[in-house]
Design a protein around this motif. Structure first.
Motif, mmCIF file in Angstrom:
data_model
loop_
_atom_site.group_PDB
_atom_site.id
_atom_site.type_symbol
_atom_site.label_atom_id
_atom_site.label_comp_id
_atom_site.label_asym_id
_atom_site.label_seq_id
_atom_site.Cartn_x
_atom_site.Cartn_y
_atom_site.Cartn_z
ATOM 1 N N LYS A 82 46.208 44.288 56.676
ATOM 2 C CA LYS A 82 45.268 45.007 57.547
ATOM 3 C C LYS A 82 43.815 44.842 57.107
ATOM 4 O O LYS A 82 42.898 45.055 57.897
ATOM 5 N N THR A 83 43.587 44.479 55.847
ATOM 6 C CA THR A 83 42.203 44.390 55.365
ATOM 7 C C THR A 83 41.811 42.957 55.044
ATOM 8 O O THR A 83 41.200 42.285 55.860
ATOM 9 N N TYR A 84 42.197 42.457 53.869
ATOM 10 C CA TYR A 84 41.779 41.128 53.439
ATOM 11 C C TYR A 84 42.996 40.209 53.404
ATOM 12 O O TYR A 84 43.898 40.379 52.583
ATOM 13 N N ASN A 85 43.009 39.236 54.302
ATOM 14 C CA ASN A 85 44.154 38.340 54.370
ATOM 15 C C ASN A 85 43.690 36.935 54.777
ATOM 16 O O ASN A 85 43.181 36.765 55.882
ATOM 17 N N PRO A 86 43.818 35.951 53.871
ATOM 18 C CA PRO A 86 44.373 36.090 52.523
ATOM 19 C C PRO A 86 43.363 36.702 51.549
ATOM 20 O O PRO A 86 42.155 36.688 51.818
ATOM 21 N N MET A 97 50.236 33.747 60.796
ATOM 22 C CA MET A 97 50.375 33.945 62.241
ATOM 23 C C MET A 97 51.288 35.121 62.568
ATOM 24 O O MET A 97 51.162 35.749 63.620
ATOM 25 N N ASN A 98 52.211 35.434 61.667
ATOM 26 C CA ASN A 98 53.116 36.563 61.874
ATOM 27 C C ASN A 98 52.576 37.869 61.286
ATOM 28 O O ASN A 98 53.291 38.870 61.222
ATOM 29 N N GLY A 99 51.315 37.846 60.840
ATOM 30 C CA GLY A 99 50.688 39.065 60.340
ATOM 31 C C GLY A 99 51.191 39.514 58.990
ATOM 32 O O GLY A 99 51.200 40.713 58.683
ATOM 33 N N LYS A 100 51.595 38.569 58.150
ATOM 34 C CA LYS A 100 52.091 38.900 56.812
ATOM 35 C C LYS A 100 50.965 38.723 55.783
ATOM 36 O O LYS A 100 50.082 37.890 55.958
ATOM 37 N N GLN A 101 51.041 39.504 54.707
ATOM 38 C CA GLN A 101 49.988 39.485 53.684
ATOM 39 C C GLN A 101 50.186 38.320 52.715
ATOM 40 O O GLN A 101 51.294 38.073 52.237
ATOM 41 N N ILE A 102 49.093 37.628 52.414
ATOM 42 C CA ILE A 102 49.103 36.538 51.433
ATOM 43 C C ILE A 102 48.060 36.840 50.363
ATOM 44 O O ILE A 102 46.899 37.121 50.683
ATOM 45 N N VAL A 103 48.464 36.784 49.095
ATOM 46 C CA VAL A 103 47.545 36.951 47.972
ATOM 47 C C VAL A 103 47.722 35.761 47.036
ATOM 48 O O VAL A 103 48.853 35.422 46.667
ATOM 49 N N LEU A 104 46.619 35.120 46.682
ATOM 50 C CA LEU A 104 46.659 33.925 45.838
ATOM 51 C C LEU A 104 45.748 34.120 44.634
ATOM 52 O O LEU A 104 44.718 34.785 44.726
ATOM 53 N N THR A 105 46.113 33.524 43.507
ATOM 54 C CA THR A 105 45.213 33.490 42.356
ATOM 55 C C THR A 105 45.041 32.047 41.898
ATOM 56 O O THR A 105 45.906 31.195 42.136
ATOM 57 N N SER A 106 43.916 31.797 41.233
ATOM 58 C CA SER A 106 43.634 30.459 40.721
ATOM 59 C C SER A 106 42.664 30.580 39.561
ATOM 60 O O SER A 106 42.035 31.621 39.371
ATOM 61 N N GLU A 126 43.955 19.725 49.361
ATOM 62 C CA GLU A 126 43.714 19.271 50.726
ATOM 63 C C GLU A 126 42.713 20.181 51.422
ATOM 64 O O GLU A 126 42.735 21.397 51.254
ATOM 65 N N GLU A 127 41.860 19.572 52.242
ATOM 66 C CA GLU A 127 40.786 20.321 52.897
ATOM 67 C C GLU A 127 41.327 21.410 53.819
ATOM 68 O O GLU A 127 40.747 22.489 53.930
ATOM 69 N N ARG A 128 42.440 21.156 54.471
ATOM 70 C CA ARG A 128 42.994 22.164 55.377
ATOM 71 C C ARG A 128 43.465 23.404 54.618
ATOM 72 O O ARG A 128 43.351 24.522 55.121
ATOM 73 N N LEU A 129 43.981 23.222 53.394
ATOM 74 C CA LEU A 129 44.356 24.365 52.567
ATOM 75 C C LEU A 129 43.121 25.057 52.010
ATOM 76 O O LEU A 129 43.039 26.293 51.979
ATOM 77 N N ARG A 130 42.151 24.247 51.580
ATOM 78 C CA ARG A 130 40.899 24.812 51.053
ATOM 79 C C ARG A 130 40.260 25.736 52.099
ATOM 80 O O ARG A 130 39.803 26.828 51.802
ATOM 81 N N SER A 131 40.261 25.270 53.336
ATOM 82 C CA SER A 131 39.670 26.039 54.425
ATOM 83 C C SER A 131 40.407 27.361 54.629
ATOM 84 O O SER A 131 39.787 28.414 54.815
ATOM 85 N N SER A 178 39.209 31.459 53.992
ATOM 86 C CA SER A 178 39.041 32.197 55.237
ATOM 87 C C SER A 178 39.138 33.708 55.056
ATOM 88 O O SER A 178 38.726 34.468 55.934
ATOM 89 N N GLY A 179 39.677 34.141 53.930
ATOM 90 C CA GLY A 179 39.792 35.574 53.663
ATOM 91 C C GLY A 179 38.727 36.032 52.684
ATOM 92 O O GLY A 179 37.579 35.591 52.733
ATOM 93 N N LEU A 180 39.120 36.912 51.773
ATOM 94 C CA LEU A 180 38.182 37.437 50.772
ATOM 95 C C LEU A 180 38.389 36.723 49.443
ATOM 96 O O LEU A 180 39.517 36.620 48.949
ATOM 97 N N LEU A 181 37.288 36.242 48.844
ATOM 98 C CA LEU A 181 37.322 35.658 47.506
ATOM 99 C C LEU A 181 36.803 36.696 46.517
ATOM 100 O O LEU A 181 35.736 37.278 46.719
ATOM 101 N N ALA A 182 37.553 36.926 45.453
ATOM 102 C CA ALA A 182 37.147 37.903 44.441
ATOM 103 C C ALA A 182 37.303 37.286 43.061
ATOM 104 O O ALA A 182 38.391 36.825 42.706
ATOM 105 N N ASP A 183 36.213 37.239 42.291
ATOM 106 C CA ASP A 183 36.293 36.651 40.953
ATOM 107 C C ASP A 183 36.339 37.739 39.892
ATOM 108 O O ASP A 183 35.941 38.881 40.114
ATOM 109 N N ILE A 184 36.852 37.363 38.732
ATOM 110 C CA ILE A 184 36.879 38.246 37.562
ATOM 111 C C ILE A 184 36.091 37.547 36.461
ATOM 112 O O ILE A 184 36.407 36.419 36.083
ATOM 113 N N ALA A 185 35.070 38.200 35.962
ATOM 114 C CA ALA A 185 34.238 37.626 34.901
ATOM 115 C C ALA A 185 34.775 38.038 33.530
ATOM 116 O O ALA A 185 35.735 38.798 33.416
ATOM 117 N N PHE A 186 34.138 37.528 32.479
ATOM 118 C CA PHE A 186 34.524 37.941 31.132
ATOM 119 C C PHE A 186 34.199 39.420 30.954
ATOM 120 O O PHE A 186 33.128 39.884 31.367
#
Length: 454
Positions: free
Chosen positions: A146-150, A242-251, A262-267, A271-279
């Motif tokens: 409902k908020t940030y996806n992915p 497309m089915n409205g399911k939540q996706i969360v990724l880390t890298s 691949e550029e299509r995955l990068r895009s 498309s959602g929210l990017l959140a970084d964690i600093a030292f």
């Protein structure tokens, strides 16, 4: 002044003076219990909060009290007692049985989802370095899809990505038990795909990943450079989204810096929210150690906590490792925890300078000489490639062979904060994986630095 409102006045003062996350986490929910015979008693929520306040804030609070009252006053932090639920309609035995059963059911679901039961929001220490990522994860856990996806979380190793992504799954199962959750590291997704291809089980593989409500993939960068895996994950991502399911990724890096993705995955990742964690800063590192003390029921003197937090700056995982080693040493050697024992515990974990005389200035000079660039140019803000790459190399080497923080490194190169240094370090770290000439240059510079200090 009404003494019954004394603590509220102190809180108003502290809110203006302290870092917002320190005030919110350690003072906001405290309350005045009593004031008598020049002693103020304040209620705090846990032993962890009590020890942190006594070690870090009590002198500042006493100073403010003295200013308000024109006299010295002592302060006692008292741990709150848990309120007992008044539910006479349900016998205690039944209530206990129900609670235990619900916990067992939820724990079983968490294990089926591959979650680590140790990682939850309750035992995650929030600081300035991770506050935004933590808030984003909480929001997703509260309202999946409902908020940030992915939601895409990125940081260096050992800074809390895995903890947070597991905490999302933990909270969703606790509050939305009807949702299906799956946690999977990127390398295990690859292995699962290979196994399914070899054994003709692609239908069950796709059903496993595409018919869930919440997909939590850790270290998604591992799928980069693997065409078949990226193809499969692209369709999995699309189906879930497309089915409205939540996706969360880390890298370990933001999507735009993942090589061979691949550029299509990068895009889609962007498309959602990017959140970084600093030292983590010093206060956060100390808070993490105090939290470990609370959980493990271990008493460590404040000066020892401070020493470890100052020496281990760049990884929460290393910080926790130092804690475990210290506790093991005190048990095996039957000694009280003190500063000398702490030095033994962390000596192998501290990143020492190449040689005692190696400073940021020395590194800048040596890198400048190697590339034929004046030190002033190296530390300027010019962004032409002939200067930018050597400057980033210098920052990378400084991070690798000294105890300087990224903030210190950034400022030594004319930056206002740590972000420039973090970007430079990550970029050179990634380039080293693909550029043998760059590797050779960095090794040569480090060798030169050793020779200069012999």
């Amino acid at each position: 002044m009404n003494k019954n409102n004394l603590w509220n006045n102190i809180l108003l003062l502290m809110e203006k003076e302290l870092n917002p996350h320190i005030f919110k986490n350690y003072l906001k929910d405290t309350r005045q219990l009593d004031i008598n015979n020049d002693k103020l008693t304040v209620e705090v929520s846990s032993k962890f909060h009590k020890e942190y306040l006594n070690s870090h804030l009590v002198n500042k609070i006493k100073s403010s009290l003295s200013q308000l009252l024109n006299k010295d006053i002592s302060i006692l932090f008292k741990i709150a007692k848990e309120n007992k639920l008044n539910v006479p309609a349900v016998p205690k035995e039944k209530l206990k049985e129900k609670t235990v059963n619900e916990k067992e059911i939820n724990d079983t679901k968490k294990l089926s989802a591959n979650l680590n039961l140790k990682f939850s929001f309750e035992n995650f220490v929030v600081g300035a370095s991770n506050q935004f990522a933590h808030a984003a994860c909480l929001s997703v856990a509260k309202s999946p899809s409902k908020t940030y996806n992915p939601l895409f979380i990125y940081s260096g190793a050992g800074l809390g990505k895995t903890h947070l992504i597991n905490a999302i799954g933990d909270r969703i199962i606790e509050t939305n038990s009807h949702l299906s959750v799956l946690y999977i590291p990127g390398d295990k997704f690859i292995n699962d795909l290979i196994h399914s291809l070899q054994n003709g089980k692609m239908d069950s593989f796709r059903a496993k990943y595409r018919k869930i409500d919440v997909l939590l993939m850790d270290d998604v960068q591992f799928i980069a450079g693997k065409p078949a895996t990226q193809e499969e994950f692209f369709h999995t991502f699309n189906t879930l989204y497309m089915n409205g399911k939540q996706i969360v990724l880390t890298s370990d890096k933001p999507p735009k810096e993942i090589p061979l993705l691949e550029e299509r995955l990068r895009s889609r990742f962007q498309s959602g929210l990017l959140a970084d964690i600093a030292f983590p800063d010093l206060e956060t590192r100390e808070a993490i150690l105090y939290k470990k003390c609370e959980v493990e029921k271990v008493k460590i003197p404040p000066e020892v906590i401070n020493y470890i937090a100052k020496k281990i700056k760049h990884s929460i995982r290393d910080l926790e490792g130092a804690f475990v080693k210290l506790v093991a040493l005190t048990t095996l050697m039957n000694q009280e925890i003190n500063l000398e024992l702490a030095k033994k515990a962390v000596k192998d974990m501290i990143k020492e300078n190449v040689k005692k005389g190696t400073t940021l200035d020395t590194i800048q000079q040596t890198v400048g000489d190697y590339y034929g660039i004046d030190k002033k140019q190296l530390c300027s803000k010019r962004r032409i490639r002939e200067i930018l790459i050597p400057r980033q190399v210098a920052m990378y080497i400084a991070r690798e062979i000294t105890n300087a923080s990224t903030t210190e490194i950034g400022r030594s190169f004319g930056s206002k904060d740590h972000s420039t240094a973090i970007h430079a370090i990550e970029k050179i770290r990634n380039l080293r994986k693909m550029d043998n000439n760059l590797n050779a240059s960095i090794e040569k510079i480090i060798k030169d630095l050793r020779m200069e200090n012999m």
